[in-house]
Design a protein around this motif. Structure first.
Motif, PDB file in Angstrom:
ATOM      1  N   GLY A 303       0.815  -1.210   0.000  1.00 24.14           N
ATOM      2  CA  GLY A 303       0.000   0.000   0.000  1.00 24.14           C
ATOM      3  C   GLY A 303       0.848   1.259   0.000  1.00 24.14           C
ATOM      4  O   GLY A 303       0.551   2.230  -0.714  1.00 24.14           O
ATOM      5  N   ALA A 304       1.931   1.271   0.785  1.00 19.60           N
ATOM      6  CA  ALA A 304       2.808   2.441   0.846  1.00 19.60           C
ATOM      7  C   ALA A 304       3.474   2.703  -0.505  1.00 19.60           C
ATOM      8  O   ALA A 304       3.598   3.864  -0.940  1.00 19.60           O
ATOM      9  CB  ALA A 304       3.858   2.237   1.932  1.00 19.60           C
ATOM     10  N   ALA A 305       3.909   1.649  -1.185  1.00 19.34           N
ATOM     11  CA  ALA A 305       4.530   1.818  -2.503  1.00 19.34           C
ATOM     12  C   ALA A 305       3.527   2.351  -3.519  1.00 19.34           C
ATOM     13  O   ALA A 305       3.881   3.131  -4.413  1.00 19.34           O
ATOM     14  CB  ALA A 305       5.109   0.488  -2.977  1.00 19.34           C
ATOM     15  N   THR A 306       2.266   1.942  -3.384  1.00 21.43           N
ATOM     16  CA  THR A 306       1.214   2.448  -4.269  1.00 21.43           C
ATOM     17  C   THR A 306       1.043   3.956  -4.097  1.00 21.43           C
ATOM     18  O   THR A 306       0.922   4.702  -5.085  1.00 21.43           O
ATOM     19  CB  THR A 306      -0.116   1.729  -3.979  1.00 21.43           C
ATOM     20  OG1 THR A 306       0.051   0.326  -4.174  1.00 21.43           O
ATOM     21  CG2 THR A 306      -1.217   2.232  -4.893  1.00 21.43           C
ATOM     22  N   VAL A 307       1.021   4.414  -2.853  1.00 23.26           N
ATOM     23  CA  VAL A 307       0.900   5.853  -2.588  1.00 23.26           C
ATOM     24  C   VAL A 307       2.075   6.608  -3.215  1.00 23.26           C
ATOM     25  O   VAL A 307       1.893   7.652  -3.870  1.00 23.26           O
ATOM     26  CB  VAL A 307       0.839   6.115  -1.072  1.00 23.26           C
ATOM     27  CG1 VAL A 307       0.912   7.610  -0.780  1.00 23.26           C
ATOM     28  CG2 VAL A 307      -0.431   5.521  -0.475  1.00 23.26           C
ATOM     29  N   ALA A 308       3.281   6.092  -3.033  1.00 22.61           N
ATOM     30  CA  ALA A 308       4.468   6.759  -3.573  1.00 22.61           C
ATOM     31  C   ALA A 308       4.413   6.849  -5.093  1.00 22.61           C
ATOM     32  O   ALA A 308       4.770   7.871  -5.683  1.00 22.61           O
ATOM     33  CB  ALA A 308       5.725   6.015  -3.125  1.00 22.61           C
ATOM     34  N   PHE A 309       3.961   5.775  -5.754  1.00 25.53           N
ATOM     35  CA  PHE A 309       3.846   5.815  -7.214  1.00 25.53           C
ATOM     36  C   PHE A 309       2.844   6.874  -7.657  1.00 25.53           C
ATOM     37  O   PHE A 309       3.087   7.624  -8.601  1.00 25.53           O
ATOM     38  CB  PHE A 309       3.413   4.449  -7.760  1.00 25.53           C
ATOM     39  CG  PHE A 309       3.011   4.501  -9.202  1.00 25.53           C
ATOM     40  CD1 PHE A 309       3.960   4.628 -10.205  1.00 25.53           C
ATOM     41  CD2 PHE A 309       1.666   4.473  -9.562  1.00 25.53           C
ATOM     42  CE1 PHE A 309       3.583   4.712 -11.540  1.00 25.53           C
ATOM     43  CE2 PHE A 309       1.274   4.556 -10.886  1.00 25.53           C
ATOM     44  CZ  PHE A 309       2.242   4.681 -11.884  1.00 25.53           C
ATOM     45  N   GLY A 310       1.717   6.956  -6.988  1.00 20.59           N
ATOM     46  CA  GLY A 310       0.703   7.919  -7.377  1.00 20.59           C
ATOM     47  C   GLY A 310       1.191   9.350  -7.299  1.00 20.59           C
ATOM     48  O   GLY A 310       0.781  10.202  -8.109  1.00 20.59           O
ATOM     49  N   LEU A 311       2.087   9.633  -6.351  1.00 17.66           N
ATOM     50  CA  LEU A 311       2.582  10.998  -6.174  1.00 17.66           C
ATOM     51  C   LEU A 311       3.783  11.329  -7.051  1.00 17.66           C
ATOM     52  O   LEU A 311       4.105  12.508  -7.237  1.00 17.66           O
ATOM     53  CB  LEU A 311       2.962  11.207  -4.698  1.00 17.66           C
ATOM     54  CG  LEU A 311       1.802  11.107  -3.690  1.00 17.66           C
ATOM     55  CD1 LEU A 311       2.335  11.201  -2.260  1.00 17.66           C
ATOM     56  CD2 LEU A 311       0.755  12.178  -3.947  1.00 17.66           C
ATOM     57  N   SER A 312       4.456  10.327  -7.591  1.00 13.31           N
ATOM     58  CA  SER A 312       5.673  10.551  -8.371  1.00 13.31           C
ATOM     59  C   SER A 312       5.360  11.180  -9.732  1.00 13.31           C
ATOM     60  O   SER A 312       4.377  10.825 -10.380  1.00 13.31           O
ATOM     61  CB  SER A 312       6.413   9.226  -8.578  1.00 13.31           C
ATOM     62  OG  SER A 312       7.482   9.391  -9.504  1.00 13.31           O
ATOM     63  N   ARG A 313       6.244  12.092 -10.161  1.00 18.63           N
ATOM     64  CA  ARG A 313       6.158  12.682 -11.498  1.00 18.63           C
ATOM     65  C   ARG A 313       7.464  12.526 -12.271  1.00 18.63           C
ATOM     66  O   ARG A 313       7.646  13.111 -13.331  1.00 18.63           O
ATOM     67  CB  ARG A 313       5.794  14.172 -11.404  1.00 18.63           C
ATOM     68  CG  ARG A 313       4.382  14.428 -10.912  1.00 18.63           C
ATOM     69  CD  ARG A 313       3.343  13.860 -11.887  1.00 18.63           C
ATOM     70  NE  ARG A 313       1.979  14.065 -11.428  1.00 18.63           N
ATOM     71  CZ  ARG A 313       1.298  13.210 -10.684  1.00 18.63           C
ATOM     72  NH1 ARG A 313       1.884  12.077 -10.280  1.00 18.63           N
ATOM     73  NH2 ARG A 313       0.058  13.459 -10.326  1.00 18.63           N
ATOM     74  N   TRP A 314       8.368  11.700 -11.725  1.00 21.68           N
ATOM     75  CA  TRP A 314       9.657  11.447 -12.374  1.00 21.68           C
ATOM     76  C   TRP A 314       9.681   9.980 -12.774  1.00 21.68           C
ATOM     77  O   TRP A 314       9.544   9.099 -11.923  1.00 21.68           O
ATOM     78  CB  TRP A 314      10.801  11.779 -11.405  1.00 21.68           C
ATOM     79  CG  TRP A 314      12.168  11.629 -12.001  1.00 21.68           C
ATOM     80  CD1 TRP A 314      12.566  11.970 -13.248  1.00 21.68           C
ATOM     81  CD2 TRP A 314      13.325  11.102 -11.333  1.00 21.68           C
ATOM     82  NE1 TRP A 314      13.892  11.689 -13.429  1.00 21.68           N
ATOM     83  CE2 TRP A 314      14.392  11.159 -12.251  1.00 21.68           C
ATOM     84  CE3 TRP A 314      13.560  10.607 -10.046  1.00 21.68           C
ATOM     85  CZ2 TRP A 314      15.670  10.729 -11.947  1.00 21.68           C
ATOM     86  CZ3 TRP A 314      14.827  10.181  -9.730  1.00 21.68           C
ATOM     87  CH2 TRP A 314      15.875  10.242 -10.667  1.00 21.68           C
ATOM     88  N   PHE A 315       9.816   9.695 -14.058  1.00 24.84           N
ATOM     89  CA  PHE A 315       9.647   8.342 -14.571  1.00 24.84           C
ATOM     90  C   PHE A 315      10.540   7.312 -13.866  1.00 24.84           C
ATOM     91  O   PHE A 315      10.048   6.245 -13.475  1.00 24.84           O
ATOM     92  CB  PHE A 315       9.873   8.329 -16.086  1.00 24.84           C
ATOM     93  CG  PHE A 315       9.626   7.001 -16.731  1.00 24.84           C
ATOM     94  CD1 PHE A 315       8.403   6.356 -16.597  1.00 24.84           C
ATOM     95  CD2 PHE A 315      10.611   6.380 -17.485  1.00 24.84           C
ATOM     96  CE1 PHE A 315       8.166   5.122 -17.190  1.00 24.84           C
ATOM     97  CE2 PHE A 315      10.389   5.160 -18.090  1.00 24.84           C
ATOM     98  CZ  PHE A 315       9.167   4.529 -17.940  1.00 24.84           C
TER      99      PHE A 315
END
Length: 422
Positions: A303-315
């Motif tokens: 779940g934590a990794a999912t949150v981090a992916f959603g917020l990332s804007r750097w490929f």
């Protein structure tokens, strides 16, 4: 004769492993292309907005789930009543037909949204029989003491196929839109042949001549009464239902990260890359202590990794988050699969595998629908972050509702009730 110390020393298991790899490689390549074609058609040919096209990606998951939900009881009984090799081969043959039809319609420019939805529904129908039939073969050809290592090797086959398949599909699609379907059809034909080379697997004698409706009810009753199994199955169902981000990857690839189909292939492969590394480690050094608690921690990390992916804007960071997402999910899958296989009698294993597969597919396909609806309401970023937080909350709730999970110290059978009626 010396007893095998590795599943790969067993001839039938090698055929089984290659079958899984070839079939996952083929279907994962097809699925990523179908998703991109649907989103691209919706945005281009049909002129839909980002929100409406994202919603269709969720609806595509629902189209796969509906036949799966309806056919799961039948698929479980089929896996327990017939030779599991033949059930799996017929189901893979349906996917082969889908690949051929999509290759032809793509090559001749006949694709449409309704056609893609029909193909997705057919794929869902095939998957419901592939899961319980093929996953139930391993305990029939591998000694019980090697089951955890076999599950790790199974995961390597699946994750390797999931790594290579999406990337292969993306690059083949860039060269010619019909190419990924042609390659997938060839791989599925090979998988059918390999599956037929495994020794004959007659069904348990106790399953012969029994009313199939009674068998369906007995399978559901067994899982419901076995709280330990129920907790394992439903944890995956609800956590992935909320936390899955893969349905919205075409949105991130096309309109947020701007990396196109090649980048989409890499993003689809990244979770599998993280999972494959963990599976490789587990095949060498399987978990053996405090397995239940580790499963719960892994779902929270997912779940934590999912949150981090959603917020990332750097490929590159997005790829790293997706790899962590897959690594955490692999730990959970390894523990849950080992516990389910070793806590289930062979006579009912097909039905329990079907129920477990239904939970997994419900979490994936309905999770895609949930992601599509949430994206329409919250945007793609909001939907992914909401889902990741939800997966963490589910983990905390299940630790409280099913304390049996955290108390599982090893993979030994936990709360085995008497074997169910056949």
């Amino acid at each position: 004769m010396t007893a095998p110390t590795s599943p790969l020393q067993i001839r039938d298991y090698r055929f089984f492993w290659l079958t899984r790899f070839a079939s996952v490689l083929a279907t994962s390549s097809m699925v990523v292309v179908i998703g991109y074609q649907l989103y691209d058609l919706a945005r281009g040919t049909y002129g839909m907005s980002i929100a409406d096209a994202a919603f269709l990606l969720g609806a595509l998951g629902l189209a796969q789930f509906v036949p799966l939900a309806l056919l799961t009881p039948i698929a479980g009984v089929a896996a327990d009543r017939f030779d599991r090799r033949y059930v799996g081969a017929v189901a893979l043959g349906i996917d082969l037909l889908i690949a051929v039809l999509l290759a032809l319609t793509t090559a001749f420019g006949l694709l449409s949204l309704p056609l893609l939805f029909v193909m997705a529904a057919m794929h869902g129908s095939a998957r419901v029989f592939v899961g319980p039939a093929i996953s139930s073969i391993a305990p029939n050809i591998v000694p019980p003491e090697l089951i955890p290592r076999a599950i790790a090797f199974n995961s390597i086959a699946m994750q390797a196929g999931t790594i290579v398949g999406p990337a292969m599909g993306g690059f083949l699609f860039a060269s010619h839109p019909a190419a990924p379907y042609c390659v997938s059809a060839t791989l599925l034909a090979c998988a059918c042949v390999l599956l037929s080379m495994i020794r004959r697997l007659p069904p348990a004698a106790s399953n012969r001549g029994v009313n199939p409706f009674r068998q369906i009810l007995d399978g559901f009753r067994f899982v419901w009464n076995e709280r330990f199994l129920l907790g394992c199955v439903t944890l995956d169902l609800f956590a992935v239902l909320l936390g899955g981000a893969t349905a919205l990857l075409p949105v991130f690839a096309r309109d947020i990260l701007h990396v196109g189909p090649e980048g989409l292939g890499q993003m689809r492969a990244a979770p599998a890359a993280g999972a494959a590394l963990v599976a490789l480690w587990l095949s060498w050094k399987p978990l053996s202590r405090n397995v239940g608690a580790k499963m719960l921690w892994a779902v929270a990390a997912y779940g934590a990794a999912t949150v981090a992916f959603g917020l990332s804007r750097w490929f590159p960071l997005s790829l790293l988050c997706l790899a962590a997402y897959g690594a955490a999910d692999m730990v959970s899958v390894f523990v849950r699969s080992s516990l389910v296989q070793l806590n289930t009698p062979d006579a009912v294993r097909g039905r329990v595998s079907a129920i477990s597969g239904l939970a997994i597919s419900a979490s994936n396909e309905l999770g895609e629908m949930q992601s599509g609806v949430a994206a329409a309401l919250l945007g793609a970023t909001g939907a992914v972050v909401f889902g990741g937080v939800g997966a963490i909350v589910i983990t905390l709730a299940w630790a409280f509702l099913f304390p049996e999970l955290a108390r599982a110290r090893t993979f030994a059978p936990q709360y085995r009730q008497r074997d169910p009626a056949p």
